[in-house]
Write a protein that holds these residues in place. Structure first.
Motif, mmCIF file in Angstrom:
data_model
loop_
_atom_site.group_PDB
_atom_site.id
_atom_site.type_symbol
_atom_site.label_atom_id
_atom_site.label_comp_id
_atom_site.label_asym_id
_atom_site.label_seq_id
_atom_site.Cartn_x
_atom_site.Cartn_y
_atom_site.Cartn_z
ATOM 1 N N GLY A 274 -25.176 -27.123 4.601
ATOM 2 C CA GLY A 274 -26.388 -27.566 4.795
ATOM 3 C C GLY A 274 -26.940 -28.505 6.002
ATOM 4 O O GLY A 274 -25.673 -28.918 6.398
ATOM 5 N N PHE A 275 -27.757 -28.737 6.562
ATOM 6 C CA PHE A 275 -28.284 -29.363 7.580
ATOM 7 C C PHE A 275 -29.638 -30.303 7.309
ATOM 8 O O PHE A 275 -30.914 -29.646 7.456
ATOM 9 C CB PHE A 275 -28.565 -28.745 9.004
ATOM 10 N N ASN A 276 -29.584 -31.350 6.545
ATOM 11 C CA ASN A 276 -30.623 -32.280 6.299
ATOM 12 C C ASN A 276 -31.335 -33.017 7.633
ATOM 13 O O ASN A 276 -30.583 -33.873 8.203
ATOM 14 C CB ASN A 276 -30.454 -33.322 5.268
ATOM 15 N N LEU A 277 -32.318 -32.703 7.837
ATOM 16 C CA LEU A 277 -33.117 -33.455 8.730
ATOM 17 C C LEU A 277 -34.404 -34.537 8.207
ATOM 18 O O LEU A 277 -35.437 -33.984 8.276
ATOM 19 C CB LEU A 277 -33.940 -32.517 9.812
ATOM 20 N N PRO A 278 -33.851 -35.537 7.992
ATOM 21 C CA PRO A 278 -34.796 -36.396 7.144
ATOM 22 C C PRO A 278 -36.028 -36.662 8.090
ATOM 23 O O PRO A 278 -37.131 -36.824 7.631
ATOM 24 C CB PRO A 278 -34.100 -37.658 6.872
ATOM 25 N N ALA A 279 -35.625 -37.102 9.329
ATOM 26 C CA ALA A 279 -36.742 -37.235 10.376
ATOM 27 C C ALA A 279 -37.974 -36.341 10.523
ATOM 28 O O ALA A 279 -39.162 -36.628 10.771
ATOM 29 C CB ALA A 279 -36.340 -37.638 11.778
ATOM 30 N N PHE A 280 -37.591 -35.064 10.119
ATOM 31 C CA PHE A 280 -38.722 -34.105 10.233
ATOM 32 C C PHE A 280 -38.878 -33.353 8.849
ATOM 33 O O PHE A 280 -39.781 -32.300 8.671
ATOM 34 C CB PHE A 280 -38.053 -32.686 11.015
ATOM 35 N N ALA A 281 -38.416 -34.032 7.772
ATOM 36 C CA ALA A 281 -38.549 -33.533 6.359
ATOM 37 C C ALA A 281 -38.140 -32.167 6.306
ATOM 38 O O ALA A 281 -39.222 -31.454 5.454
ATOM 39 C CB ALA A 281 -40.004 -33.939 5.990
ATOM 40 N N SER A 282 -37.208 -31.867 6.922
ATOM 41 C CA SER A 282 -36.787 -30.444 6.593
ATOM 42 C C SER A 282 -35.375 -30.409 6.329
ATOM 43 O O SER A 282 -34.521 -30.969 6.640
ATOM 44 C CB SER A 282 -36.934 -29.866 7.926
ATOM 45 N N TYR A 283 -34.992 -28.981 5.350
ATOM 46 C CA TYR A 283 -33.686 -29.083 4.752
ATOM 47 C C TYR A 283 -33.447 -27.612 4.789
ATOM 48 O O TYR A 283 -33.455 -27.070 3.554
ATOM 49 C CB TYR A 283 -33.441 -30.005 3.454
ATOM 50 N N PRO A 284 -32.653 -27.028 5.612
ATOM 51 C CA PRO A 284 -32.143 -25.911 5.598
ATOM 52 C C PRO A 284 -30.721 -25.885 5.102
ATOM 53 O O PRO A 284 -29.929 -26.670 5.238
ATOM 54 C CB PRO A 284 -32.086 -25.109 6.932
ATOM 55 N N ARG A 285 -30.554 -24.839 4.016
ATOM 56 C CA ARG A 285 -29.128 -24.872 3.450
ATOM 57 C C ARG A 285 -28.695 -23.585 2.923
ATOM 58 O O ARG A 285 -29.818 -22.671 2.421
ATOM 59 C CB ARG A 285 -29.260 -26.077 2.387
ATOM 60 N N ALA A 286 -27.435 -23.284 2.541
ATOM 61 C CA ALA A 286 -27.104 -22.121 1.951
ATOM 62 C C ALA A 286 -25.703 -22.180 0.988
ATOM 63 O O ALA A 286 -25.187 -23.245 0.991
ATOM 64 C CB ALA A 286 -26.588 -21.004 3.043
ATOM 65 N N ASN A 287 -26.140 -21.734 -0.246
ATOM 66 C CA ASN A 287 -25.048 -21.493 -1.129
ATOM 67 C C ASN A 287 -24.534 -20.204 -1.123
ATOM 68 O O ASN A 287 -25.302 -19.138 -1.190
ATOM 69 C CB ASN A 287 -25.556 -21.898 -2.561
ATOM 70 N N TYR A 288 -23.117 -19.909 -1.136
ATOM 71 C CA TYR A 288 -22.787 -18.689 -0.877
ATOM 72 C C TYR A 288 -21.368 -18.523 -1.778
ATOM 73 O O TYR A 288 -20.705 -19.665 -1.721
ATOM 74 C CB TYR A 288 -22.802 -17.975 0.532
ATOM 75 N N SER A 289 -20.879 -17.334 -1.893
ATOM 76 C CA SER A 289 -19.525 -17.265 -2.613
ATOM 77 C C SER A 289 -19.035 -15.973 -1.802
ATOM 78 O O SER A 289 -19.682 -14.979 -1.441
ATOM 79 C CB SER A 289 -19.816 -16.951 -4.275
ATOM 80 N N VAL A 290 -17.607 -15.870 -1.926
ATOM 81 C CA VAL A 290 -16.801 -14.884 -1.421
ATOM 82 C C VAL A 290 -15.460 -14.962 -2.357
ATOM 83 O O VAL A 290 -14.628 -15.798 -2.277
ATOM 84 C CB VAL A 290 -16.531 -14.987 0.192
ATOM 85 N N ASP A 291 -15.593 -13.688 -2.752
ATOM 86 C CA ASP A 291 -14.342 -13.420 -3.598
ATOM 87 C C ASP A 291 -13.567 -12.208 -3.204
ATOM 88 O O ASP A 291 -13.894 -11.180 -2.860
ATOM 89 C CB ASP A 291 -14.889 -12.882 -5.090
ATOM 90 N N THR A 292 -12.235 -12.615 -2.990
ATOM 91 C CA THR A 292 -11.243 -11.747 -2.178
ATOM 92 C C THR A 292 -10.215 -11.102 -3.015
ATOM 93 O O THR A 292 -9.550 -12.026 -3.943
ATOM 94 C CB THR A 292 -10.765 -12.722 -0.978
ATOM 95 N N ARG A 293 -9.784 -9.986 -3.197
ATOM 96 C CA ARG A 293 -8.602 -9.512 -3.617
ATOM 97 C C ARG A 293 -7.987 -8.739 -2.708
ATOM 98 O O ARG A 293 -8.747 -7.592 -2.132
ATOM 99 C CB ARG A 293 -9.258 -8.557 -4.755
ATOM 100 N N SER A 294 -6.704 -8.865 -2.459
ATOM 101 C CA SER A 294 -6.094 -8.324 -1.189
ATOM 102 C C SER A 294 -4.559 -7.826 -1.688
ATOM 103 O O SER A 294 -4.106 -8.460 -2.339
ATOM 104 C CB SER A 294 -5.761 -9.165 -0.162
ATOM 105 N N ALA A 295 -4.358 -6.576 -1.511
ATOM 106 C CA ALA A 295 -3.059 -6.118 -2.011
ATOM 107 C C ALA A 295 -2.448 -5.436 -0.798
ATOM 108 O O ALA A 295 -3.036 -4.540 0.135
ATOM 109 C CB ALA A 295 -3.121 -4.921 -2.970
ATOM 110 N N SER A 296 -1.109 -5.796 -0.447
ATOM 111 C CA SER A 296 -0.511 -5.104 0.642
ATOM 112 C C SER A 296 1.007 -4.399 0.039
ATOM 113 O O SER A 296 1.444 -5.072 -0.673
ATOM 114 C CB SER A 296 -0.225 -5.851 1.825
#
Length: 735
Positions: free
Chosen positions: A397-419
């Protein structure tokens, strides 16, 4: 005289003066055994091919450093390894250990998002470290470190596209031994490292090691707590069980914690975008986009209103089981790891409440490898299977208090790898060896990304057709990649090895994320990259084992290179083509009378194609790719009746390079020198030592990384600097 030349002169004078002082000290007669040790180079045994071998017999470009090497040359954590290794760059962006950005021969991945795996693998005791955060840590109770260059995917697999760093710790033995070490240094540093190991029974041995380090911040904050401090605790326990001559069972558990420290020790200066949108520096004293002017131009002082912090905890547990059949060895390596990291920083680096950057990660890593090895005869081989599971939840996230703006992202990545993989060595003759290998990797990933933005600036951040504008994006995808190696070794003499190899490296696909998700929705997933590498090298030992010269030339050709483009708040990874070529070499010389010299150098050229700049697509240099680097070390051992004295001076030079793919002028890092010096007095048959050290002896203000944030609303550039001069005293007792 230029700054570059001036620094070089000071380095040369420092090397000459310190060693000259050691040379004129009165020394007493030495035994023939000691003279022999001082006269020849020590044999270096490495495990670069997953089995023990002399460094000079392994047809791979690699550098290896013992525990004594690391201590004497001032290496305290993993990022310091660049001080010793030609062609290696290691940065922690933002002045804190949030992520390790490793570059080997120009191969790098400088996206610091928590879900991105590096292009150069980081291993601890044969266990892969998936997170770019865990590659930044202090080194303790280490046996040696190996740096392998070029694709190593056949035997090591996961994301070893450009090479890898392998930290090998001291293992339990049936001999009781240990040490305790106390360090007191600049900025109220207090450090302790200790270990003890030995037998618990005839068939069981154990070893325990601990680390503690704290220091006040060297970045002085006029209106709040000082930044760039440290408060790290770590511990490791290993148990080795040998119930028979055929069976070895090694159990391990470790814990590493960076307790809350103040982060964000960077300097912001005024910058503005040019016609192509790339940042250019404004004249000194020019304000940033929000009107801030740094008061004194000192990169180690500032006035930051928000006390950003980093906290990271990692714990691991696992086992290595090895069974020796008549001619075959079966090995199993299992590891389970938990990672929790929280980070936020004042991202305007000013007394104004403009911007706060945040990044958190909570991930579980599970790895399992099975290997079957036949190491006897003219035809030797290794075959195995590998599995990796990553369950990761991330926030940015990037909180911008001076501009009362707050873009943010929640995300997940699950990986299964076989070799599955196999590599063989065949002795065509007594002097010619053919190596062939292949690995096939299958990755399956699940991805879920959700963007939230509140405030007046959201329309500026959330562009139509982007990942963020889509709100929530989910995906499941699978991809198969291949790594391989064909190599020919020729032992021209007992002291000269010539080798030529063609290797294929592979790094799996992944996803764009970022707190404002400005990647086009059609590019939210980027493909795996492949690197075709050609290398010719030599390893030569001469002057009756007093000199060792190892070198290589290489050419890399990328397909679907994973390029990271950061411009302001836009963090986007995309596929393109790239190429790199160069050479590196290392010379070690034991000159007799206790003198030991090491010289290394690297030359590198890189090109990344089709980088969008303005309305054009152009070629750019790869990030973290200086054209020239050099590594120098000189030491002198002097023996007295009461003990010994070692004087060591180590220096490294890095040419200028760009920190970002755009090659924006504000991200160009100037060339610089780094010099460390250490004097160690050993007593009581080397059981007690007292050392004084100075890292960054010349007190150079070295820029290490930079970000282009020249656009609105910040209107500046962030620059991170390496540590200032750091003095200390270190006492160690062995038993």
């Amino acid at each position: 005289m230029s700054n570059r030349t001036s620094a070089a002169v000071r380095v040369a004078c420092g090397l000459h003066s310190i060693l000259a002082c050691a040379a004129v000290m009165p020394a007493y007669s030495q035994s023939s055994e000691t003279s022999e040790q001082l006269g020849g180079l020590t044999e270096i045994v490495v495990t670069a091919t997953r089995s023990s071998a002399n460094l000079q017999d392994v047809g791979i470009s690699l550098s290896a450093f013992s525990s004594d090497d690391l201590v004497q040359r001032g290496v305290r954590d993993s990022t310091d390894l660049a001080l010793l290794t030609p062609g290696l760059q290691f940065a922690d962006p933002g002045g804190s250990p949030i992520a390790g950005l490793i570059s080997i021969r120009g191969v790098s991945q400088n996206d610091f998002a928590g879900h991105i795996e590096p292009a150069n693998a980081y291993y601890i005791d044969e266990v892969y470290q998936p997170s770019n955060a865990t590659s930044v840590q202090r080194l303790y109770d280490v046996e040696r470190v190996e740096v392998l260059k070029g694709p190593q995917g056949t035997l090591f697999g996961r994301n070893a596209t450009g090479g890898l760093l392998h930290v090998i710790t001291r293992q339990p033995t049936q001999s009781l031994d240990g040490f305790a070490e106390l360090t007191v240094g600049s900025f109220d540093q207090l450090g302790f490292e200790g270990a003890v190991g030995g037998p618990l029974s005839d068939t069981v041995s154990a070893r325990a090691a601990v680390l503690y380090n704290r220091n006040d911040g060297y970045f002085k904050n006029a209106i709040g707590p000082d930044y760039a401090n440290d408060d790290t605790v770590a511990g490791r326990v290993q148990v080795k069980i040998e119930p028979s001559d055929q069976l070895d069972i090694s159990l391990f558990a470790d814990y590493y914690e960076i307790r809350p420290i103040y982060t964000g020790a960077s300097m912001i200066t005024g910058a503005a975008p040019d016609a192509d949108g790339l940042g250019i520096r404004l004249p000194p004293g020019s304000p940033t986009g929000f009107g801030y002017v740094d008061a004194d131009g000192d990169p180690y002082t500032g006035a930051l209103d928000y006390p950003g912090q980093l906290e990271r905890r990692t714990w691991s547990a696992g086992a290595k089981v090895q069974y020796q059949f008549d001619t075959l060895t079966l090995a199993s390596i299992t590891s389970y790891q938990k990672l929790d990291s929280t980070y936020d920083s004042d991202n305007d680096f000013s007394p104004y409440p403009i911007g706060i950057f945040q990044q958190n990660a909570a991930a579980t890593h599970l790895t399992q490898e099975l290997r079957l090895i036949d190491a006897d005869g003219a035809f030797r081989w290794t075959a195995g299977v590998y599995y990796l599971y990553i369950d990761g939840d991330y926030f940015q996230g990037f909180n911008l208090p001076a501009f009362a703006s707050y873009p943010r992202a929640n995300y997940s990545v699950d990986t299964r790898s076989a070799s599955a993989f196999a590599q063989s060595e065949y002795d065509i003759s007594d002097s010619v060896r053919l190596t062939t290998g292949v690995r096939v990797t299958r990755d399956e990933k699940k991805y879920n990304y959700t963007e939230v933005c509140e405030g007046a600036l959201c329309p500026l951040f959330i562009q139509p057709g982007t990942l963020a504008a889509n709100g929530t994006t989910s995906d499941e995808h699978a991809e198969t990649g291949t790594s391989g190696r064909v190599q020919l070794n020729w032992s021209a003499t007992d002291d000269l090895l010539l080798y030529s190899s063609v290797s294929l490296g592979y790094k799996a696909f992944n996803y764009n994320a970022g707190f404002v998700g400005q990647a086009p929705l059609s590019m939210f997933r980027f493909k795996g990259e492949s690197l075709l590498a050609y290398e010719i090298g030599e390893k030569f030992q001469f002057l009756n084992n007093r000199a060792r010269l190892n070198g290589a030339v290489f050419y890399y050709d990328y397909d679907d290179y994973q390029a990271f483009d950061q411009r302001g708040f836009n963090f986007t990874l995309f596929n393109t083509t790239a190429s790199m070529y160069g050479a590196d070499a290392e010379l070690s010389l034991s000159a007799g009378d206790g003198y030991l010299f090491s010289v290394g150098g690297a030359y590198l050229r890189t090109k990344v194609d089709d980088v969008p700049i303005g309305n054009r697509r152009v070629s750019r240099e790869a990030p973290q790719s200086p054209r020239y680097t050099a590594n120098l070390s000189a030491s002198k051992d002097t023996h007295f009746q009461f003990g010994g004295l070692n004087v060591n001076v180590t220096a490294s030079y890095g040419d200028d390079f760009y920190a970002q793919l755009t090659n924006a002028p504000v991200t160009k890092i100037p060339a610089s020198w780094l010099v460390n010096a250490r004097v160690t007095l050993s007593l009581m048959d080397d059981r007690l030592s007292v050392a004084v050290f100075a890292n960054n002896l010349l007190d150079e203000e070295r820029e290490t990384f930079a970000f282009d944030v020249s656009g609105a609303p910040l209107g500046g550039t962030y620059t991170t600097y390496g540590e200032p001069r750091w003095y200390g005293v270190q006492t160690r007792i062995k038993f």
